[in-house]
Design a protein around this motif. Sequence first.
Motif, PDB file in Angstrom:
ATOM      1  N   ALA A  17       0.810  -1.219   0.000  1.00 55.20           N
ATOM      2  CA  ALA A  17       0.000   0.000   0.000  1.00 55.20           C
ATOM      3  C   ALA A  17       0.842   1.265   0.000  1.00 55.20           C
ATOM      4  CB  ALA A  17      -0.924  -0.001   1.215  1.00 55.20           C
ATOM      5  N   LEU A  18       2.134   1.180   0.254  1.00 56.80           N
ATOM      6  CA  LEU A  18       3.017   2.341   0.257  1.00 56.80           C
ATOM      7  C   LEU A  18       4.282   2.009  -0.525  1.00 56.80           C
ATOM      8  CD1 LEU A  18       3.818   5.183   1.289  1.00 56.80           C
ATOM      9  CD2 LEU A  18       4.776   4.053   3.310  1.00 56.80           C
ATOM     10  N   SER A  19       4.636   2.871  -1.440  1.00 54.12           N
ATOM     11  CA  SER A  19       5.874   2.691  -2.199  1.00 54.12           C
ATOM     12  C   SER A  19       6.610   4.024  -2.257  1.00 54.12           C
ATOM     13  CB  SER A  19       5.579   2.192  -3.622  1.00 54.12           C
ATOM     14  OG  SER A  19       4.809   3.156  -4.324  1.00 54.12           O
ATOM     15  N   VAL A  20       7.938   3.941  -2.239  1.00 55.92           N
ATOM     16  CA  VAL A  20       8.790   5.128  -2.261  1.00 55.92           C
ATOM     17  C   VAL A  20       9.824   4.943  -3.368  1.00 55.92           C
ATOM     18  CG1 VAL A  20      10.421   6.552  -0.974  1.00 55.92           C
ATOM     19  CG2 VAL A  20       8.493   5.495   0.204  1.00 55.92           C
ATOM     20  N   SER A  21       9.996   5.951  -4.180  1.00 57.89           N
ATOM     21  CA  SER A  21      10.979   5.897  -5.262  1.00 57.89           C
ATOM     22  C   SER A  21      11.839   7.152  -5.239  1.00 57.89           C
ATOM     23  CB  SER A  21      10.281   5.752  -6.622  1.00 57.89           C
ATOM     24  OG  SER A  21       9.436   6.869  -6.857  1.00 57.89           O
ATOM     25  N   GLN A  22      13.086   7.009  -5.703  1.00 56.82           N
ATOM     26  CA  GLN A  22      14.049   8.109  -5.724  1.00 56.82           C
ATOM     27  C   GLN A  22      14.800   8.096  -7.049  1.00 56.82           C
ATOM     28  OE1 GLN A  22      15.351   7.060  -1.160  1.00 56.82           O
ATOM     29  NE2 GLN A  22      16.672   8.490  -2.270  1.00 56.82           N
ATOM     30  N   PRO A  23      15.327   9.250  -7.466  1.00 52.44           N
ATOM     31  CA  PRO A  23      16.174   9.264  -8.674  1.00 52.44           C
ATOM     32  C   PRO A  23      17.501   8.573  -8.395  1.00 52.44           C
ATOM     33  CG  PRO A  23      16.165  11.419  -7.633  1.00 52.44           C
ATOM     34  CD  PRO A  23      15.148  10.607  -6.907  1.00 52.44           C
ATOM     35  N   TYR A  24      18.166   8.176  -9.481  1.00 46.76           N
ATOM     36  CA  TYR A  24      19.418   7.438  -9.321  1.00 46.76           C
ATOM     37  C   TYR A  24      20.540   8.326  -8.817  1.00 46.76           C
ATOM     38  CZ  TYR A  24      23.777   5.104 -10.559  1.00 46.76           C
ATOM     39  OH  TYR A  24      25.039   4.573 -10.520  1.00 46.76           O
ATOM     40  N   ALA A  33      22.406  20.154  -1.721  1.00 45.07           N
ATOM     41  CA  ALA A  33      22.037  19.136  -2.697  1.00 45.07           C
ATOM     42  C   ALA A  33      20.527  18.929  -2.650  1.00 45.07           C
ATOM     43  CB  ALA A  33      22.761  17.816  -2.418  1.00 45.07           C
ATOM     44  N   PRO A  34      19.868  18.898  -3.805  1.00 43.57           N
ATOM     45  CA  PRO A  34      18.427  18.622  -3.824  1.00 43.57           C
ATOM     46  C   PRO A  34      18.175  17.114  -3.874  1.00 43.57           C
ATOM     47  CG  PRO A  34      19.158  19.194  -6.021  1.00 43.57           C
ATOM     48  CD  PRO A  34      20.383  19.257  -5.131  1.00 43.57           C
ATOM     49  N   LEU A  35      17.117  16.701  -3.234  1.00 45.95           N
ATOM     50  CA  LEU A  35      16.745  15.290  -3.243  1.00 45.95           C
ATOM     51  C   LEU A  35      15.227  15.194  -3.333  1.00 45.95           C
ATOM     52  CD1 LEU A  35      17.739  12.373  -3.085  1.00 45.95           C
ATOM     53  CD2 LEU A  35      17.559  12.511  -0.605  1.00 45.95           C
ATOM     54  N   HIS A  36      14.749  14.368  -4.259  1.00 40.14           N
ATOM     55  CA  HIS A  36      13.316  14.222  -4.492  1.00 40.14           C
ATOM     56  C   HIS A  36      12.912  12.786  -4.156  1.00 40.14           C
ATOM     57  CE1 HIS A  36      13.760  18.010  -6.693  1.00 40.14           C
ATOM     58  NE2 HIS A  36      14.744  17.427  -7.356  1.00 40.14           N
ATOM     59  N   CYS A  37      11.958  12.667  -3.272  1.00 42.33           N
ATOM     60  CA  CYS A  37      11.418  11.358  -2.908  1.00 42.33           C
ATOM     61  C   CYS A  37       9.937  11.333  -3.283  1.00 42.33           C
ATOM     62  CB  CYS A  37      11.575  11.081  -1.411  1.00 42.33           C
ATOM     63  SG  CYS A  37      13.281  11.169  -0.828  1.00 42.33           S
ATOM     64  N   SER A  38       9.566  10.385  -4.135  1.00 38.60           N
ATOM     65  CA  SER A  38       8.161  10.246  -4.528  1.00 38.60           C
ATOM     66  C   SER A  38       7.562   9.060  -3.779  1.00 38.60           C
ATOM     67  CB  SER A  38       8.044  10.029  -6.044  1.00 38.60           C
ATOM     68  OG  SER A  38       8.619  11.113  -6.743  1.00 38.60           O
ATOM     69  N   PHE A  39       6.324   9.216  -3.339  1.00 35.63           N
ATOM     70  CA  PHE A  39       5.660   8.116  -2.647  1.00 35.63           C
ATOM     71  C   PHE A  39       4.204   8.049  -3.112  1.00 35.63           C
ATOM     72  CE2 PHE A  39       4.849  11.824  -0.047  1.00 35.63           C
ATOM     73  CZ  PHE A  39       3.546  11.670   0.372  1.00 35.63           C
ATOM     74  N   SER A  40       3.664   6.841  -3.071  1.00 39.50           N
ATOM     75  CA  SER A  40       2.260   6.626  -3.403  1.00 39.50           C
ATOM     76  C   SER A  40       1.663   5.683  -2.370  1.00 39.50           C
ATOM     77  CB  SER A  40       2.112   6.043  -4.815  1.00 39.50           C
ATOM     78  OG  SER A  40       2.779   4.793  -4.899  1.00 39.50           O
ATOM     79  N   SER A  41       0.439   5.961  -1.996  1.00 43.16           N
ATOM     80  CA  SER A  41      -0.225   5.171  -0.963  1.00 43.16           C
ATOM     81  C   SER A  41      -1.698   5.009  -1.319  1.00 43.16           C
ATOM     82  CB  SER A  41      -0.080   5.857   0.400  1.00 43.16           C
ATOM     83  OG  SER A  41      -0.836   5.185   1.379  1.00 43.16           O
ATOM     84  N   LYS A  42      -2.231   3.855  -0.951  1.00 44.50           N
ATOM     85  CA  LYS A  42      -3.664   3.626  -1.141  1.00 44.50           C
ATOM     86  C   LYS A  42      -4.489   4.446  -0.167  1.00 44.50           C
ATOM     87  CE  LYS A  42      -3.152  -1.083  -2.921  1.00 44.50           C
ATOM     88  NZ  LYS A  42      -3.489  -2.518  -2.730  1.00 44.50           N
ATOM     89  N   PHE A  43      -3.835   4.858   0.908  1.00 54.11           N
ATOM     90  CA  PHE A  43      -4.512   5.663   1.920  1.00 54.11           C
ATOM     91  C   PHE A  43      -4.036   7.115   1.798  1.00 54.11           C
ATOM     92  CE2 PHE A  43      -3.816   1.391   3.520  1.00 54.11           C
ATOM     93  CZ  PHE A  43      -5.101   0.975   3.789  1.00 54.11           C
ATOM     94  N   LYS A  44      -4.931   8.027   2.041  1.00 54.94           N
ATOM     95  CA  LYS A  44      -4.567   9.441   1.971  1.00 54.94           C
ATOM     96  C   LYS A  44      -3.940   9.849   3.299  1.00 54.94           C
ATOM     97  CE  LYS A  44      -6.351  14.033   0.929  1.00 54.94           C
ATOM     98  NZ  LYS A  44      -7.545  14.847   0.591  1.00 54.94           N
TER      99      LYS A  44
END
Length: 206
Positions: A17-24, A33-44
């Motif tokens: 239900a939760l996933s996290v992805s990052q650039p290489y 340094a900038p860092l971007h973390c994307s996440f998606s969840s079935k729950f808000k």
Amino acid sequence: MIIILITTIIYLPLGIALSVSQPYRVEGKMGQAPLHCSFSSKFKPEELQVSLYKGLHGQERICTAYVNLSEPYFITDGSVHCRGNISSGKVEIIINGLNGEDTDIYRCEIEILFPPPYLRRVGNGTVVYIQETPNCPTAFTQSQSQSQTAQRASVISDVGPLPLLYAILIITSFSFLLQIMKNICKWRDTGSMAPKVSQKESYRQF
């Protein structure tokens, strides 16, 4: 065995239900340094905890922040600190206080604290490369020094030899006045040293 199977059946969907992805890879400079973390969840999610770890498998936590999405901006303390913002399933982080030795893999951890159920996921990591700040003068500093030298030369050329002439004139005038005063004093001394003839000697001459 049955308990393990039941636990796996219960928590497996929650993990998905939760996933996290990052650039290489990202590149930083001037200690940032900038860092971007994307996440998606079935729950808000409404309340999150965002943490950043240094190293592929290490537990060295660089920064951590509790974030209520009603106020998605956050900032942390420390010699190496983070500031960021959360919006639309993305965590935008700026890491501050880095140097060349901090080049490493940084992993983003997202924890959903509210509403239940509690979810936690760590990203796959991002290689953060920090450029060393050069000690040698840059083109900008060289151009600044050249412009300052040109300004000094223009000032000298505008002023010209007038100050030197003024100084010579003042010294010459002062020397001339001293010579005149010396001659006057000598003339007075000579006049005062003239021999005086007494009245008796003057009568005798007659």
